[in-house]
Design a protein around this motif. Structure first.
Motif, mmCIF file in Angstrom:
data_model
loop_
_atom_site.group_PDB
_atom_site.id
_atom_site.type_symbol
_atom_site.label_atom_id
_atom_site.label_comp_id
_atom_site.label_asym_id
_atom_site.label_seq_id
_atom_site.Cartn_x
_atom_site.Cartn_y
_atom_site.Cartn_z
ATOM 1 N N ASP A 179 0.825 -1.203 0.000
ATOM 2 C CA ASP A 179 0.000 0.000 0.000
ATOM 3 C C ASP A 179 0.864 1.260 0.000
ATOM 4 O OD1 ASP A 179 -2.675 1.163 0.043
ATOM 5 O OD2 ASP A 179 -2.097 1.909 2.036
ATOM 6 N N LYS A 211 -2.129 2.656 -13.298
ATOM 7 C CA LYS A 211 -2.385 1.224 -13.473
ATOM 8 C C LYS A 211 -1.494 0.393 -12.552
ATOM 9 C CE LYS A 211 -3.092 -0.787 -17.359
ATOM 10 N NZ LYS A 211 -3.028 -1.303 -18.736
ATOM 11 N N SER A 239 -2.774 0.751 -8.982
ATOM 12 C CA SER A 239 -4.033 0.019 -8.834
ATOM 13 C C SER A 239 -3.783 -1.481 -8.695
ATOM 14 C CB SER A 239 -4.935 0.294 -10.031
ATOM 15 O OG SER A 239 -6.123 -0.427 -9.927
ATOM 16 N N ARG A 240 -2.877 -2.009 -9.484
ATOM 17 C CA ARG A 240 -2.557 -3.439 -9.383
ATOM 18 C C ARG A 240 -2.018 -3.775 -7.994
ATOM 19 N NH1 ARG A 240 0.050 -3.135 -14.624
ATOM 20 N NH2 ARG A 240 2.042 -3.187 -13.531
ATOM 21 N N LYS A 278 -2.548 -2.158 -5.168
ATOM 22 C CA LYS A 278 -3.587 -2.015 -4.139
ATOM 23 C C LYS A 278 -4.551 -3.200 -4.140
ATOM 24 C CE LYS A 278 -3.701 2.880 -3.340
ATOM 25 N NZ LYS A 278 -4.609 3.836 -2.802
ATOM 26 N N HIS A 279 -4.684 -3.855 -5.267
ATOM 27 C CA HIS A 279 -5.619 -4.975 -5.364
ATOM 28 C C HIS A 279 -4.946 -6.323 -5.189
ATOM 29 C CE1 HIS A 279 -7.884 -1.645 -7.197
ATOM 30 N NE2 HIS A 279 -8.855 -2.195 -6.499
ATOM 31 N N GLU A 280 -3.672 -6.313 -4.857
ATOM 32 C CA GLU A 280 -2.945 -7.543 -4.558
ATOM 33 C C GLU A 280 -3.185 -7.916 -3.108
ATOM 34 O OE1 GLU A 280 -0.650 -9.742 -6.023
ATOM 35 O OE2 GLU A 280 -1.404 -8.919 -7.901
#
Length: 78
Positions: free
Chosen positions: A5, A68, A71-72, A74-76
């Motif tokens: 993060d 992008k 975002s990747r 943060k979504h891991e």
């Protein structure tokens, strides 16, 4: 130790141009044991240094490519 993060937040700062040289030295020059973080860091540095984007992303601005990456991250899963 920098978290996914925190790295994502730093990449967002880079996309806005609001990062400090000290943070760049601390975060962007550092290497990470986590493969996803290291891939994201490497990709960010390459884009900032002007390396060409991968095929299919040529139309995206630097900011869009950095968003992008963030975002990747943060979504891991942590």
């Amino acid at each position: 130790m920098i978290t996914k993060d925190e790295l994502a937040q730093f990449i967002l700062q880079v996309s806005d141009g609001t990062y400090s040289p000290e943070d760049w030295q601390k975060i962007a020059v550092n290497h990470y044991k986590d493969e996803k973080m290291e891939d994201a860091r490497r990709e960010m540095v390459r884009y900032v240094l002007g390396y060409p984007p991968p095929s299919g992303e040529e139309q995206l601005s630097l900011k869009e490519r950095l968003l992008k990456i963030a975002s990747r991250l943060k979504h891991e899963p942590c």
